[in-house]
Scaffold this active site. Structure first.
Site, PDB file in Angstrom:
ATOM      1  N   LYS A  22      91.431  10.683  29.955  1.00 32.04           N
ATOM      2  CA  LYS A  22      90.877  10.805  28.853  1.00 32.04           C
ATOM      3  C   LYS A  22      89.527   9.746  28.655  1.00 32.04           C
ATOM      4  CE  LYS A  22      92.931   7.443  26.184  1.00 32.04           C
ATOM      5  NZ  LYS A  22      91.771   6.384  25.077  1.00 32.04           N
ATOM      6  N   ASN A  23      89.716   8.549  29.133  1.00 36.76           N
ATOM      7  CA  ASN A  23      88.330   7.397  29.207  1.00 36.76           C
ATOM      8  C   ASN A  23      87.367   7.474  29.805  1.00 36.76           C
ATOM      9  OD1 ASN A  23      90.611   6.500  27.485  1.00 36.76           O
ATOM     10  ND2 ASN A  23      90.551   4.864  28.505  1.00 36.76           N
ATOM     11  N   CYS A 117      91.511  -1.867  14.107  1.00 43.70           N
ATOM     12  CA  CYS A 117      92.431  -1.656  15.930  1.00 43.70           C
ATOM     13  C   CYS A 117      93.831  -2.328  15.992  1.00 43.70           C
ATOM     14  CB  CYS A 117      91.784  -1.282  17.239  1.00 43.70           C
ATOM     15  SG  CYS A 117      92.566  -1.345  18.951  1.00 43.70           S
ATOM     16  N   ARG A 122      88.030  -5.174  17.532  1.00 49.61           N
ATOM     17  CA  ARG A 122      86.556  -5.101  18.744  1.00 49.61           C
ATOM     18  C   ARG A 122      85.735  -4.256  18.735  1.00 49.61           C
ATOM     19  NH1 ARG A 122      90.598  -0.486  20.723  1.00 49.61           N
ATOM     20  NH2 ARG A 122      88.815   0.052  22.647  1.00 49.61           N
ATOM     21  N   ASP A 307      94.795  -1.761  29.738  1.00 49.24           N
ATOM     22  CA  ASP A 307      95.570  -0.651  30.146  1.00 49.24           C
ATOM     23  C   ASP A 307      96.793   0.162  31.397  1.00 49.24           C
ATOM     24  OD1 ASP A 307      92.723   1.549  28.789  1.00 49.24           O
ATOM     25  OD2 ASP A 307      93.565  -0.161  27.455  1.00 49.24           O
ATOM     26  N   ARG A 399      97.667  10.250  21.824  1.00 49.56           N
ATOM     27  CA  ARG A 399      95.896  10.009  21.621  1.00 49.56           C
ATOM     28  C   ARG A 399      95.279  10.192  23.027  1.00 49.56           C
ATOM     29  NH1 ARG A 399      94.128   5.527  17.692  1.00 49.56           N
ATOM     30  NH2 ARG A 399      92.136   6.575  19.312  1.00 49.56           N
TER      31      ARG A 399
HETATM   32  C1  EPZ Z   1      87.440   0.455  26.551  1.00 52.05           C
HETATM   33  O1  EPZ Z   1      87.524   0.270  25.685  1.00 52.05           O
HETATM   34  C2  EPZ Z   1      88.505   1.756  27.033  1.00 52.05           C
HETATM   35  N1  EPZ Z   1      89.079   2.545  25.572  1.00 52.05           N
HETATM   36  C3  EPZ Z   1      90.100   1.445  26.313  1.00 52.05           C
HETATM   37  O2  EPZ Z   1      90.805   1.939  26.283  1.00 52.05           O
HETATM   38  C4  EPZ Z   1      90.009  -0.269  27.776  1.00 52.05           C
HETATM   39  O3  EPZ Z   1      91.141  -0.964  27.221  1.00 52.05           O
HETATM   40  C5  EPZ Z   1      88.879  -1.071  27.020  1.00 52.05           C
HETATM   41  O4  EPZ Z   1      87.974  -0.264  28.111  1.00 52.05           O
HETATM   42  C6  EPZ Z   1      89.153  -1.634  28.397  1.00 52.05           C
HETATM   43  O5  EPZ Z   1      88.888  -1.777  29.850  1.00 52.05           O
HETATM   44  C7  EPZ Z   1      88.015   4.596  26.136  1.00 52.05           C
HETATM   45  O6  EPZ Z   1      87.372   3.973  27.618  1.00 52.05           O
HETATM   46  C8  EPZ Z   1      87.494   5.125  25.380  1.00 52.05           C
HETATM   47  P1  EPZ Z   1      85.730  -2.782  26.398  1.00 52.05           P
HETATM   48  P2  EPZ Z   1      86.708  -0.434  25.203  1.00 52.05           P
HETATM   49  O7  EPZ Z   1      84.469  -2.420  25.636  1.00 52.05           O
HETATM   50  O8  EPZ Z   1      84.616   0.469  25.774  1.00 52.05           O
HETATM   51  C9  EPZ Z   1      85.364  -7.172  24.069  1.00 52.05           C
HETATM   52  C10 EPZ Z   1      93.495   3.186  26.016  1.00 52.05           C
HETATM   53  O9  EPZ Z   1      94.310   2.492  25.494  1.00 52.05           O
HETATM   54  N2  EPZ Z   1      83.722  -6.611  23.358  1.00 52.05           N
HETATM   55  O10 EPZ Z   1      85.329  -2.823  27.901  1.00 52.05           O
HETATM   56  O11 EPZ Z   1      85.893  -0.403  23.550  1.00 52.05           O
HETATM   57  C11 EPZ Z   1      86.197  -6.248  23.129  1.00 52.05           C
HETATM   58  O12 EPZ Z   1      86.515  -7.062  22.378  1.00 52.05           O
HETATM   59  C12 EPZ Z   1      92.005   2.255  25.296  1.00 52.05           C
HETATM   60  O13 EPZ Z   1      92.653   4.064  26.371  1.00 52.05           O
HETATM   61  C13 EPZ Z   1      82.868  -7.133  23.034  1.00 52.05           C
HETATM   62  O14 EPZ Z   1      83.556  -8.497  22.293  1.00 52.05           O
HETATM   63  O15 EPZ Z   1      86.427  -1.370  25.883  1.00 52.05           O
HETATM   64  C14 EPZ Z   1      86.894  -5.960  24.792  1.00 52.05           C
HETATM   65  O16 EPZ Z   1      87.284  -7.961  24.654  1.00 52.05           O
HETATM   66  C15 EPZ Z   1      92.167   0.886  24.349  1.00 52.05           C
HETATM   67  N3  EPZ Z   1      81.627  -6.321  22.287  1.00 52.05           N
HETATM   68  C16 EPZ Z   1      85.676  -6.926  25.966  1.00 52.05           C
HETATM   69  O17 EPZ Z   1      85.114  -6.516  25.473  1.00 52.05           O
HETATM   70  C17 EPZ Z   1      81.377  -5.386  22.171  1.00 52.05           C
HETATM   71  O18 EPZ Z   1      80.131  -4.405  21.981  1.00 52.05           O
HETATM   72  C18 EPZ Z   1      85.993  -5.337  26.874  1.00 52.05           C
HETATM   73  O19 EPZ Z   1      86.162  -4.308  25.594  1.00 52.05           O
HETATM   74  C19 EPZ Z   1      82.265  -4.168  22.933  1.00 52.05           C
HETATM   75  C20 EPZ Z   1      83.625  -4.819  23.546  1.00 52.05           C
END
Ligand code: EPZ
Length: 424
Positions: A22-23, A117, A122, A307, A399
């Protein structure tokens, strides 16, 4: 509304094939917006609610799509809008992935802010920082991000991410591939899903070096072609199914997934006493008589993935001893704990750590899903709980898991999907 009804105690055995990831599907589908003619054909795209939502979004922009048998075709020659509406972005945060490609191809984009979320804030500040580094003018008003590239073209830049972000890395890559000049991303996410996006963009004609590392160098090109591409398997689904085998004392083989993508998780299964072996495209797990308590800390790749954190927590309720499960990515990703405790687990939350007191007999009851991986965790607990567990609101599960109950039933689980009504 649907629920999953699980009669616990069945040992899972057999072989199952993972679905497409999915991701990695979501950014790859977003990247099809970068080609201005022809049709992309994407294979091994899982039939999930999130994929349908994302396809709805690019249809709204003007893309023509068709989806059958896990193959999605996308023609983006006739994109008429650069507006991603609230109603769709609210359904799925990953809609933010259209920001980079729309800016890159059309020099502008208007994307609704994603909102909250279930497991805490997020933010998207790193996505916006990356776009501004590439020269975009960003404004946020009435709940929308409006982004404009002066002269319609982004300019290559050095983007250093203060923290590793999968989404912001993907968005920055998709914006940079058509920018003027060279873009360097440092402290970029190196998750397998980002590697897959790099491979797809390169197949389209992008010039990217450093794939698989945290430093990517992208030379902007004039245009990108529509291509045929096969997605990778879903490593998180695979990890979840392996946990289902381990929690039921079973023995399964998962076909498709490369063990390399789950190295940190497989290591933890071994530490917990499981026998894990693999070929180049399959993983076999044989459970021990008794699981050993095993601490994990969720961090960016190649560490243990956030995850898989909830699923590991369910598993550790059956392990001998106390396990500490820390999430350094999402500090509040513990909505599953109160529901696990209602099943009879004994878990305490201390800041961003769950302390799991193991070898607890779980007893089936009704439990409520709150987010995708929390619902997977409750299904795992139901597989081992005595009696019947009903996991409610499985739209969360739908999802991210394709036909999960069919896969689990084929491995010997007593699990069925039933309709139910909630009190209004
Ligand atoms: C991706 O989300 C995945 N979703 C998430 O999977 C996964 O948990 C996450 O990466 C971490 O591996 C998809 O790929 C669709 P991040 P993403 O940006 O990209 C902070 C699932 O269960 N951050 O890597 O949104 C954030 O708060 C889902 O399949 C900022 O501070 O995650 C977090 O603490 C849930 N500012 C960290 O970075 C930003 O602009 C990592 O988030 C963006 C993120």
């Amino acid at each position: 509304m649907d629920k999953l009804v699980i009669k616990g105690g069945k040992r899972l055995t057999g072989t199952v094939t993972a679905s497409g990831s999915k991701n990695s599907s979501l950014p790859v589908i977003a990247a099809t917006l970068l080609s201005s003619e022809g049709c992309c054909t994407l294979h091994r795209i899982p039939d999930l609610q999130d994929i349908r939502t994302f396809t709805q979004l690019i249809n709204h922009l003007g893309a023509e799509t068709s989806f059958s048998g896990n193959t999605l075709t996308v023609a983006t020659g006739k994109i008429e809008s650069v507006l991603a509406p609230y109603e769709l972005v609210k359904k799925m945060r990953a809609s933010i992935y259209v920001l980079g490609p729309l800016l890159a191809r059309f020099g502008e984009a208007r994307v609704s802010l994603p909102g909250g979320c279930a497991f805490g804030p997020r933010p998207i500040d790193l996505h916006l920082m990356a776009m501004e580094k590439l020269g975009a003018e960003i404004s946020i008003e009435t709940g929308f991000i409006t982004a404009k590239a002066p002269g319609g073209k982004l300019k290559g830049a050095h983007i250093d991410f203060p923290i590793s972000s999968v989404g912001a890395t993907g968005n920055a890559m998709m914006a940079a591939v058509l920018a003027e000049g060279t873009t360097t991303l440092t402290n970029a996410a190196a998750e397998p899903e980002i590697v897959t996006l790099c491979r797809f963009l390169s197949a389209m004609g992008a010039n990217i070096t450093g794939t698989g590392s945290t430093e990517l160098v992208i030379e902007g090109v004039e245009s990108l072609a529509a291509v045929e591409f096969t997605n990778v398997f879903d490593r998180i689904e695979a990890g979840t199914l392996l946990a289902a085998a381990a929690i039921t004392g079973g023995e399964i083989t998962i076909e498709g997934v490369e063990a390399d993508q789950l190295k940190s998780v497989l290591k933890k299964f071994v530490h917990a006493g499981c026998n894990v072996s693999h070929t180049e495209d399959s993983i076999t797990l044989i459970s021990p008589d008794k699981l050993a308590a095993t601490d994990v800390t969720a961090k960016p790749y190649p560490s243990f993935p956030t995850d898989m954190q909830a699923q590991w927590t369910a598993l550790m309720t059956q392990a001998e001893g106390t396990s500490r499960i820390t999430d350094k990515v999402y500090h509040e990703r513990f909505n599953h704990i109160p529901e696990l405790n209602r099943l009879g687990a004994h878990i305490e939350i201390r800041k961003n750590q769950a302390v799991v007191h193991g070898t607890r007999k779980l007893s089936g009851t009704k439990v409520m899903s709150t987010d995708l991986r929390a619902s997977a965790c409750l299904v795992l607990a139901g597989l081992v709980a005595e009696g019947v567990t009903e996991v409610l609101r499985v739209y969360h599960l739908d999802r991210g898991y394709e036909k999960i109950e069919t896969k689990l039933a084929a491995l010997g689980a007593d699990i069925t999907r039933e309709q139910y009504k909630e009190f209004s």
